[in-house]
Design an enzyme around this catalytic site. Sequence first.
Site, short mmCIF file in Angstrom:
data_model
loop_
_atom_site.label_atom_id
_atom_site.label_comp_id
_atom_site.label_asym_id
_atom_site.label_seq_id
_atom_site.Cartn_x
_atom_site.Cartn_y
_atom_site.Cartn_z
N HIS A 1 0.99 -1.06 -0.05
CA HIS A 1 0.16 -0.09 -0.04
C HIS A 1 0.79 1.56 0.26
O HIS A 1 1.09 2.03 1.11
CB HIS A 1 -1.04 0.25 1.56
N HIS B 1 6.80 4.38 4.31
CA HIS B 1 6.47 2.47 3.93
C HIS B 1 7.20 2.00 2.57
O HIS B 1 8.52 2.16 2.48
CB HIS B 1 5.56 1.80 4.86
N GLU C 1 -2.45 -1.92 -3.18
CA GLU C 1 -3.87 -0.95 -2.28
C GLU C 1 -3.49 0.59 -2.30
O GLU C 1 -1.98 1.03 -2.32
CB GLU C 1 -4.13 -1.14 -1.46
N THR D 1 -3.31 4.53 9.06
CA THR D 1 -3.40 3.54 8.27
C THR D 1 -4.84 3.67 7.60
O THR D 1 -5.56 4.97 7.95
CB THR D 1 -3.63 2.76 9.67
N HIS E 1 -7.67 -5.28 7.67
CA HIS E 1 -7.79 -4.19 8.67
C HIS E 1 -8.20 -5.07 9.86
O HIS E 1 -9.22 -5.15 10.20
CB HIS E 1 -8.73 -3.33 8.10
N ASP E 2 -7.06 -5.35 10.84
CA ASP E 2 -6.92 -5.79 12.01
C ASP E 2 -7.54 -6.97 12.27
O ASP E 2 -7.73 -7.45 13.71
CB ASP E 2 -8.12 -4.91 12.54
#
Length: 237
Positions: free
Chosen positions: A43, A50, A70, A100, A190-191
């Site tokens: 992403h 990053h 993404e 995020t 996500h999570d």
Amino acid sequence: MAKLSVNINKIATLRNSRGGNVPDLLQVAADVQKFGAQGVTIHPRPDERHIRYQDARDLVPVVYTEYNIEGNPIRRFIDLVLETKPAQVTLVPDADDAITSNAGWDTIKHKGFLQEVIQEFQSNGIRTSIFVDPDLKMIEGAAETGTERIELYTEAFAHQYGLGNYDGIKPYTQAAILCEQLKLGVNAGHDLSLDNIKFFKENIPGLLEVSIGHALIAEALYLGLDNVVNMYLQKLK
């Protein structure tokens, strides 16, 4: 079995924090596939804090499973995806300064924009997925854009599951059932973690793919990357 795509953003975060090339992002991408992951996700964000745009290019010959990129479809991102031609592009409406991803698309408000972007990717042979909340109206709106898949934003589920509220899965189950009726493929992310992934998978009919990064890398610090990838694969059966 739902596919596991490993998001390697956190590997890039660690590398960038020190400079140099340790850990080696390309080696990690190769390794997670060798360990059994069926995909690699990145992403890139505009500030490249990053994943760098060059990483996306460098990964092309390394990723021999499913390559998923993404991001928010600004022009620079669109051009990167068209250049690298991953198997899948996942459209995420995150702001430039977002730590995020924190919300899905309003697929009704942005229908025209999404249709235009999706058509451009599809005409280049790239499968599209839209990041959405488990809102039935947003799912219906996603179907009208022409996308092949949606990715369910699972933070709310993970939070409720952590509190012991297993009913938090219900909106996601309903969303997946609607997707089946609308002939939309279902991804999720996500999570999601080793703690909640089995319960999630068992309650989401037709789940095709999960993208997991932060939790997986954190778990690997204690359990080892090879071991953790295979633990996810077992729970996704």
